[in-house]
Scaffold this motif. Sequence first.
Motif, PDB file in Angstrom:
ATOM      1  N   MET A  57       0.839  -1.184   0.000  1.00 44.69           N
ATOM      2  CA  MET A  57       0.000   0.000   0.000  1.00 44.69           C
ATOM      3  C   MET A  57       0.884   1.248   0.000  1.00 44.69           C
ATOM      4  N   ILE A  58       0.387   2.305  -0.652  1.00 43.06           N
ATOM      5  CA  ILE A  58       1.158   3.540  -0.726  1.00 43.06           C
ATOM      6  C   ILE A  58       0.285   4.705  -0.304  1.00 43.06           C
ATOM      7  N   ARG A  59       0.911   5.651   0.348  1.00 40.89           N
ATOM      8  CA  ARG A  59       0.237   6.899   0.691  1.00 40.89           C
ATOM      9  C   ARG A  59       1.000   8.028   0.029  1.00 40.89           C
ATOM     10  N   ALA A  60       0.326   8.826  -0.782  1.00 44.60           N
ATOM     11  CA  ALA A  60       0.988   9.937  -1.457  1.00 44.60           C
ATOM     12  C   ALA A  60       1.358  11.011  -0.444  1.00 44.60           C
ATOM     13  N   SER A  61       2.468  11.684  -0.703  1.00 46.68           N
ATOM     14  CA  SER A  61       2.861  12.809   0.132  1.00 46.68           C
ATOM     15  C   SER A  61       2.267  14.092  -0.435  1.00 46.68           C
ATOM     16  N   LEU A  62       2.305  15.160   0.351  1.00 43.87           N
ATOM     17  CA  LEU A  62       1.638  16.389  -0.056  1.00 43.87           C
ATOM     18  C   LEU A  62       2.369  17.148  -1.162  1.00 43.87           C
ATOM     19  N   ASP A  63       3.579  16.681  -1.545  1.00 43.10           N
ATOM     20  CA  ASP A  63       4.178  17.294  -2.739  1.00 43.10           C
ATOM     21  C   ASP A  63       3.570  16.718  -4.014  1.00 43.10           C
ATOM     22  N   LYS A  64       2.715  15.687  -3.858  1.00 46.07           N
ATOM     23  CA  LYS A  64       1.865  15.153  -4.929  1.00 46.07           C
ATOM     24  C   LYS A  64       2.659  14.721  -6.157  1.00 46.07           C
ATOM     25  N   GLN A  65       3.674  13.885  -5.921  1.00 47.30           N
ATOM     26  CA  GLN A  65       4.387  13.297  -7.043  1.00 47.30           C
ATOM     27  C   GLN A  65       3.407  12.437  -7.840  1.00 47.30           C
ATOM     28  N   PRO A  66       3.313  12.636  -9.166  1.00 46.09           N
ATOM     29  CA  PRO A  66       2.290  11.946  -9.959  1.00 46.09           C
ATOM     30  C   PRO A  66       2.290  10.426  -9.797  1.00 46.09           C
TER      31      PRO A  66
ATOM     32  N   GLU B 250       3.191   8.656  -7.233  1.00 46.43           N
ATOM     33  CA  GLU B 250       2.662   8.301  -5.922  1.00 46.43           C
ATOM     34  C   GLU B 250       1.144   8.389  -5.899  1.00 46.43           C
ATOM     35  N   VAL B 251       0.619   9.488  -6.441  1.00 41.14           N
ATOM     36  CA  VAL B 251      -0.829   9.688  -6.428  1.00 41.14           C
ATOM     37  C   VAL B 251      -1.524   8.631  -7.276  1.00 41.14           C
ATOM     38  N   ALA B 252      -0.970   8.360  -8.469  1.00 37.48           N
ATOM     39  CA  ALA B 252      -1.565   7.356  -9.355  1.00 37.48           C
ATOM     40  C   ALA B 252      -1.564   5.981  -8.686  1.00 37.48           C
ATOM     41  N   SER B 253      -0.454   5.628  -8.056  1.00 35.76           N
ATOM     42  CA  SER B 253      -0.358   4.326  -7.396  1.00 35.76           C
ATOM     43  C   SER B 253      -1.337   4.220  -6.235  1.00 35.76           C
ATOM     44  N   MET B 254      -1.490   5.311  -5.497  1.00 31.67           N
ATOM     45  CA  MET B 254      -2.436   5.326  -4.382  1.00 31.67           C
ATOM     46  C   MET B 254      -3.855   5.071  -4.878  1.00 31.67           C
ATOM     47  N   PHE B 255      -4.241   5.718  -5.966  1.00 29.52           N
ATOM     48  CA  PHE B 255      -5.586   5.516  -6.498  1.00 29.52           C
ATOM     49  C   PHE B 255      -5.746   4.139  -7.136  1.00 29.52           C
ATOM     50  N   ASP B 256      -4.675   3.595  -7.695  1.00 28.81           N
ATOM     51  CA  ASP B 256      -4.728   2.212  -8.180  1.00 28.81           C
ATOM     52  C   ASP B 256      -5.130   1.280  -7.039  1.00 28.81           C
ATOM     53  N   ASP B 257      -4.565   1.520  -5.852  1.00 31.59           N
ATOM     54  CA  ASP B 257      -4.822   0.657  -4.694  1.00 31.59           C
ATOM     55  C   ASP B 257      -6.280   0.678  -4.248  1.00 31.59           C
ATOM     56  N   VAL B 258      -6.935   1.829  -4.369  1.00 32.05           N
ATOM     57  CA  VAL B 258      -8.289   1.971  -3.805  1.00 32.05           C
ATOM     58  C   VAL B 258      -9.381   1.882  -4.877  1.00 32.05           C
ATOM     59  N   ALA B 259      -9.015   1.563  -6.117  1.00 32.46           N
ATOM     60  CA  ALA B 259      -9.963   1.639  -7.232  1.00 32.46           C
ATOM     61  C   ALA B 259     -11.214   0.797  -7.023  1.00 32.46           C
ATOM     62  N   ALA B 260     -11.045  -0.423  -6.557  1.00 31.17           N
ATOM     63  CA  ALA B 260     -12.176  -1.356  -6.499  1.00 31.17           C
ATOM     64  C   ALA B 260     -13.308  -0.847  -5.616  1.00 31.17           C
ATOM     65  N   ASN B 261     -12.964  -0.229  -4.476  1.00 30.28           N
ATOM     66  CA  ASN B 261     -13.995   0.213  -3.524  1.00 30.28           C
ATOM     67  C   ASN B 261     -14.111   1.724  -3.431  1.00 30.28           C
TER      68      ASN B 261
END
Length: 231
Positions: free
Chosen positions: A1-10, A12-23
């Motif tokens: 699991m990944i949590r994006a940091s507030l500098d919002k590296q693309p 990181e953010v994309a991977s975070m949303f990949d993780d939560v996509a199903a629900n």
Amino acid sequence: MIRASLDKQPHEVASMFDDVAANYDLTNDVLSLGQDRRWRKEVAKAVDARPAQKILDLAAGTGTSSLPFSAAGAYVVPCDFSLGMLREGKKRNAWLPLTAGDATRLPFRDGVFDAVTISFGLRNVQETDTALREMYRVTRPGGRIVICEFSHPTWAPFRTVYEEYLMRALPPVARAVSSNPDAYVYLAESIQSWPDQPELAAKLQRAGWAKVAWRNLSGGIVALHRGTKSA
């Protein structure tokens, strides 16, 4: 699991949303106490999609936000940079032209769309000003932008209660319903660090948008910003 940091590296953010996509859609419904459905209805009214119009729906995720525009007879392009979200959307709505794209480098020609909209996604873009200029570029003269984003409650006592919910109540609820609760800690922190309503309006104006205005929803928890590209 990944949590994006507030500098919002693309990545990181994309991977975070990949993780939560199903629900993702279900989790948002629970965490917002069902308010997200009302907010999306307000977005659909503001976009006011018409038959044969071309609508770009950025940060569309699984495509749920695009369905009202399609139902209105418009040609809608759901666009997101999370491949996990797009794969989930393809399972649910295979007929939608789901498109991978970065809001700061949109894969579309100038002046293609009658309207561009983004709901709960601009906050996750690393370069907000670049994204607003890109949205301006792909919109036709006379076209419109609608941004629905978390914002800041305008009544101070309510703002205090809301911020307490974000930082204390939201994470435990997220642990119960989300596959990646850390993503919702990022959500809470990113909301708190996001510009307020007048500051986002100023960013829109600097990007070239005219007739910029906003309307608060749910006491300012969410703000609906609008603008027009001069003809």
